[in-house]
Design an enzyme around this catalytic site. Structure first.
Site, PDB file in Angstrom:
ATOM      1  N   GLU A 178       0.871  -1.173   0.000  1.00 16.04           N
ATOM      2  CA  GLU A 178       0.000   0.000   0.000  1.00 16.04           C
ATOM      3  C   GLU A 178       0.911   1.227   0.000  1.00 16.04           C
ATOM      4  O   GLU A 178       1.775   1.357   0.877  1.00 16.04           O
ATOM      5  CB  GLU A 178      -0.894   0.015   1.243  1.00 16.04           C
ATOM      6  CG  GLU A 178      -2.024  -0.996   1.175  1.00 16.04           C
ATOM      7  CD  GLU A 178      -2.846  -1.067   2.467  1.00 16.04           C
ATOM      8  OE1 GLU A 178      -4.051  -1.270   2.388  1.00 16.04           O
ATOM      9  OE2 GLU A 178      -2.262  -0.924   3.554  1.00 16.04           O
ATOM     10  N   ASN A 216      -5.760  -3.176   6.512  1.00 15.37           N
ATOM     11  CA  ASN A 216      -5.933  -3.313   7.961  1.00 15.37           C
ATOM     12  C   ASN A 216      -7.302  -2.828   8.425  1.00 15.37           C
ATOM     13  O   ASN A 216      -7.846  -3.322   9.404  1.00 15.37           O
ATOM     14  CB  ASN A 216      -4.822  -2.580   8.710  1.00 15.37           C
ATOM     15  CG  ASN A 216      -3.541  -3.395   8.706  1.00 15.37           C
ATOM     16  OD1 ASN A 216      -3.573  -4.581   8.422  1.00 15.37           O
ATOM     17  ND2 ASN A 216      -2.429  -2.761   9.015  1.00 15.37           N
TER      18      ASN A 216
HETATM   19  N1  CAA Z   1      11.383 -15.262   0.349  1.00 15.11           N
HETATM   20  C1  CAA Z   1      10.766 -15.690  -0.767  1.00 15.11           C
HETATM   21  N2  CAA Z   1       9.782 -16.621  -0.770  1.00 15.11           N
HETATM   22  C2  CAA Z   1       9.441 -17.143   0.411  1.00 15.11           C
HETATM   23  C3  CAA Z   1      10.032 -16.744   1.622  1.00 15.11           C
HETATM   24  C4  CAA Z   1      11.065 -15.763   1.549  1.00 15.11           C
HETATM   25  N3  CAA Z   1      11.669 -15.322   2.628  1.00 15.11           N
HETATM   26  N4  CAA Z   1       9.448 -17.433   2.618  1.00 15.11           N
HETATM   27  C5  CAA Z   1       8.504 -18.245   2.065  1.00 15.11           C
HETATM   28  N5  CAA Z   1       8.515 -18.059   0.735  1.00 15.11           N
HETATM   29  C6  CAA Z   1       7.665 -18.709  -0.262  1.00 15.11           C
HETATM   30  C7  CAA Z   1       7.820 -20.188  -0.209  1.00 15.11           C
HETATM   31  O1  CAA Z   1       8.905 -20.585  -1.039  1.00 15.11           O
HETATM   32  C8  CAA Z   1       6.503 -20.664  -0.729  1.00 15.11           C
HETATM   33  O2  CAA Z   1       6.506 -20.603  -2.134  1.00 15.11           O
HETATM   34  P1  CAA Z   1       5.821 -21.765  -2.998  1.00 15.11           P
HETATM   35  O3  CAA Z   1       4.423 -21.916  -2.461  1.00 15.11           O
HETATM   36  O4  CAA Z   1       5.859 -21.223  -4.378  1.00 15.11           O
HETATM   37  O5  CAA Z   1       6.666 -22.960  -2.741  1.00 15.11           O
HETATM   38  C9  CAA Z   1       5.504 -19.608  -0.265  1.00 15.11           C
HETATM   39  O6  CAA Z   1       6.295 -18.470   0.058  1.00 15.11           O
HETATM   40  C10 CAA Z   1       4.680 -20.018   0.932  1.00 15.11           C
HETATM   41  O7  CAA Z   1       5.572 -20.398   1.989  1.00 15.11           O
HETATM   42  P2  CAA Z   1       5.293 -21.613   2.970  1.00 15.11           P
HETATM   43  O8  CAA Z   1       4.999 -22.870   2.194  1.00 15.11           O
HETATM   44  O9  CAA Z   1       6.414 -21.630   3.946  1.00 15.11           O
HETATM   45  O10 CAA Z   1       4.045 -21.265   3.773  1.00 15.11           O
HETATM   46  P3  CAA Z   1       2.517 -21.493   3.468  1.00 15.11           P
HETATM   47  O11 CAA Z   1       2.208 -22.075   2.160  1.00 15.11           O
HETATM   48  O12 CAA Z   1       2.010 -22.151   4.687  1.00 15.11           O
HETATM   49  O13 CAA Z   1       2.043 -19.988   3.416  1.00 15.11           O
HETATM   50  C11 CAA Z   1       1.786 -17.803   4.166  1.00 15.11           C
HETATM   51  C12 CAA Z   1       2.422 -19.133   4.425  1.00 15.11           C
HETATM   52  C13 CAA Z   1       2.347 -17.171   2.894  1.00 15.11           C
HETATM   53  C14 CAA Z   1       2.105 -16.922   5.362  1.00 15.11           C
HETATM   54  C15 CAA Z   1       0.237 -17.995   3.975  1.00 15.11           C
HETATM   55  O14 CAA Z   1      -0.265 -18.737   5.038  1.00 15.11           O
HETATM   56  C16 CAA Z   1      -0.506 -16.688   3.910  1.00 15.11           C
HETATM   57  O15 CAA Z   1      -0.597 -16.083   2.857  1.00 15.11           O
HETATM   58  N6  CAA Z   1      -1.080 -16.245   5.063  1.00 15.11           N
HETATM   59  C17 CAA Z   1      -1.793 -14.992   5.171  1.00 15.11           C
HETATM   60  C18 CAA Z   1      -0.816 -13.953   5.597  1.00 15.11           C
HETATM   61  C19 CAA Z   1      -1.452 -12.590   5.710  1.00 15.11           C
HETATM   62  O16 CAA Z   1      -2.655 -12.406   5.722  1.00 15.11           O
HETATM   63  N7  CAA Z   1      -0.596 -11.566   5.811  1.00 15.11           N
HETATM   64  C20 CAA Z   1      -1.036 -10.222   5.996  1.00 15.11           C
HETATM   65  C21 CAA Z   1      -1.174  -9.937   7.444  1.00 15.11           C
HETATM   66  S1  CAA Z   1      -1.651  -8.260   7.730  1.00 15.11           S
HETATM   67  C22 CAA Z   1      -0.230  -7.417   7.717  1.00 15.11           C
HETATM   68  O17 CAA Z   1       0.840  -7.928   7.644  1.00 15.11           O
HETATM   69  C23 CAA Z   1      -0.380  -5.958   7.769  1.00 15.11           C
HETATM   70  C24 CAA Z   1      -0.218  -5.329   9.066  1.00 15.11           C
HETATM   71  O18 CAA Z   1       0.166  -4.178   9.064  1.00 15.11           O
HETATM   72  C25 CAA Z   1      -0.644  -5.919  10.314  1.00 15.11           C
END
Ligand code: CAA
Length: 526
Positions: A178, A216
């Site tokens: 954002e 948010n």
């Molecule tokens: N760099 C690059 N890629 C990475 C990485 C890194 N450091 N860490 C993980 N990845 C990649 C992995 O390689 C994986 O890729 P593939 O699926 O292509 O293999 C992908 O990211 C997903 O990783 P994981 O398999 O480890 O994890 P997952 O499939 O269980 O997904 C998650 C984890 C991405 C967190 C998912 O559960 C998700 O999208 N959750 C929702 C998160 C969310 O809502 N975030 C926003 C919160 S609000 C906020 O942050 C704002 C605020 O101000 C409060």
């Protein structure tokens, strides 16, 4: 759906004049500073370094600096372990980041972004300091989740060069940024920062300076509401998480996500939202305050709603078991007929009754009332009201199993077993309007309609933001069009009648669209 960002890279708000009309040269961002290397700051540093920029990572002391370096090493290490990056690339990426405890080292940076705690005095003091240290052309960015970018900018002598650049956790993975412009931002700067976000492989959505911005504002209302429902005893932590993850296809349930975001951050964002909106639903749930005060902040401290040993959350316990000879089904066609066929195929004897005449199911061992509204009215018309259980099928994977105040543990357990036999995951809950999934989903959709109606962001930008910022399978307007406006409106009315929460009343725009017979909100909002 068209991505509006491609048509209008700076979105609904903010000066978007091409630079040649502003009479200044475009900036180049090659060296960036990141102040604060906690979870977010380290993730942001990783994103910049991955795209070839030089990064100066700043922390308050050596211990925090070592922790920040550790975050970066372990995060990139996981990418290497997955075979998505070579060790040479990891070494090169980490080599582009220098670590320091001296802010003075930021003097030559083209852009500095901060990711320190969400406390306004800290941010303003930091920005005043950065203003003194950084070169005159440098852009100062804040990764604040909800605080006023304008108030932060006002702490500097260059408010026109201050911008919000809000990443999402985990920053290396979530594709949204954002970009927040203020009323005093320099012409073209929001577009330049949006361009930088694109260079990082992210999709920018540019909006104005309102508490919580797009994501948010919508997300924390929902997460806080989940806490309130948990506190009310409607359902358990695990049931609510499973319901939202499997029922709606969200990447995580609300409590898992709260633990990821950090309960302290979530609490602060809710506070800021409440201060601006005065909406009771933004007032942080008492449970959040208690956990934060106890230092249980989520993943980063090893415990929040869940405990994290070796990175795994605790496992939900199994429910009671009971045998069923005859199951009664109450509900309209075609749902009741479909359930009858499924139970029959699974080897169970079942009988069906219409809600108007419950006689056929009076002696059944359990009575399953298919409904998304409270079922106690049906239970009290049966000779054995303790045998009646509400059932709401959500998507292909979940069934909400609602116990009334009269339902016996045996009946509820038996229906959960039947649900398992039918290949669904059961979600235990109380007999309240819209049970769990819709009770959490519909107010969120209502909030999105209010946001659209306020002119803050377009339907396309809101959809993009929620899909890419939170990994949702669809944005709120895409969901509304699938579910149907009338169904959501009626669900909100039921929620309002049950909880008397003013913000559950259908948004006037929703009411009007239903009254006008408009079937798709995206067609209207285009
Ligand atoms: N760099 C690059 N890629 C990475 C990485 C890194 N450091 N860490 C993980 N990845 C990649 C992995 O390689 C994986 O890729 P593939 O699926 O292509 O293999 C992908 O990211 C997903 O990783 P994981 O398999 O480890 O994890 P997952 O499939 O269980 O997904 C998650 C984890 C991405 C967190 C998912 O559960 C998700 O999208 N959750 C929702 C998160 C969310 O809502 N975030 C926003 C919160 S609000 C906020 O942050 C704002 C605020 O101000 C409060």
């Amino acid at each position: 759906m068209t991505n509006r960002m491609s048509a209008n890279p700076t979105g609904a708000y903010g000066p978007d004049e091409p630079l040649w009309e502003t009479g200044r040269m475009a900036r180049t961002f090659e060296t960036v500073g990141v102040v604060g290397l906690g979870t977010m700051g380290a993730g942001i540093a990783e994103v910049f370094a991955r795209s070839g920029l030089n990064v100066i990572g700043v922390e308050a002391d050596d211990a925090a600096l070592a922790r920040g370096r550790g975050h970066l090493e372990s995060s990139t290490g996981k990418v290497v372990a997955r075979g998505r990056m070579s060790t040479q690339e990891q070494t090169a990426l980490l080599g582009r980041i220098s670590f320091t405890t001296s802010r003075e080292d930021l003097a030559g940076a083209d852009l500095v972004i901060e990711a320190i705690p969400e406390i306004m005095e800290y941010k303003r003091a930091l920005f005043a300091d950065l203003d003194r240290i950084c070169k005159p052309s440098a852009v100062l960015a804040t990764n604040t989740s909800s605080l006023s970018v304008t108030a932060i900018a006002a702490a500097t002598s260059r408010p026109a060069q201050v911008v919000g650049m809000h990443f999402f956790n985990p920053a290396p993975v979530m594709r949204l940024v954002e970009v927040i412009g203020t009323v005093v931002i320099e012409d073209g700067l929001a577009a330049e920062v949006a361009g930088l976000a694109r260079r990082l492989g992210k999709t920018p959505v540019t909006v104005g300076d309102r508490a919580g911005f797009v994501v948010n504002r919508l997300l924390l209302g929902y997460l806080n509401h989940a806490c309130v429902l948990l506190e009310s005893g409607l359902s358990s932590r695990d049931d609510i998480d499973v319901a939202m993850k499997l029922g709606l296809g969200l990447p995580m349930g609300p409590f898992t996500l709260l633990d990821l975001v950090g309960l302290d951050t979530s609490y602060e964002v809710c506070e800021v939202l409440f201060r601006e909106s005065r909406d009771r639903r933004h007032a942080p749930a008492p449970m959040l305050r208690e956990l934060v005060t106890a230092g249980l902040l989520g993943r980063k401290t090893g415990r929040g709603f869940y405990s994290y040993g070796e990175g795994t959350a605790t496992v939900p316990e199994a429910g009671p078991k009971a045998a069923v000879s005859v199951a009664g089904i109450v509900g309209g066609v075609p749902e009741a007929a479909r359930l009858l066929t499924d139970l029959d195929a699974a080897g169970f004897k079942a009988v069906v009754a219409e809600p108007s005449d419950l006689t056929p199911v009076a002696d059944a061992d359990v009575v399953i009332a298919l409904s998304e509204r409270p079922v106690i009215e049906l239970a009290v018309r049966l000779p054995h009201p303790e045998r009646l259980v509400g059932l709401h099928l959500v998507g292909d994977q979940v069934a909400e199993v609602a116990s009334t105040v009269l339902t016996s543990d045996e009946a509820a357990g038996a229906v959960r077993d039947l649900v398992t036999v039918l290949g669904r995951t059961s979600v235990r809950c109380g007999d309240r309007a819209e049970f769990v999934v819709n009770a959490l989903l519909y107010p969120y959709l209502n909030d999105a309609i209010r946001m659209l109606d306020s002119g803050y962001a377009s339907a396309g930008d809101i959809d993009t933001a929620m899909r890419l910022g939170c990994g949702y399978p669809a944005g709120p307007f895409e969901m509304l069009d699938v579910i149907g406006l009338e169904r959501v409106r009626d669900g909100l009315r039921a929620l309002y009648a049950e909880y008397r929460e003013p913000s559950f009343a259908p948004a006037p725009l929703l009411d009007q669209l239903v009254t006008a017979g408009v079937s798709g909100i995206r067609a209207y909002a285009r």
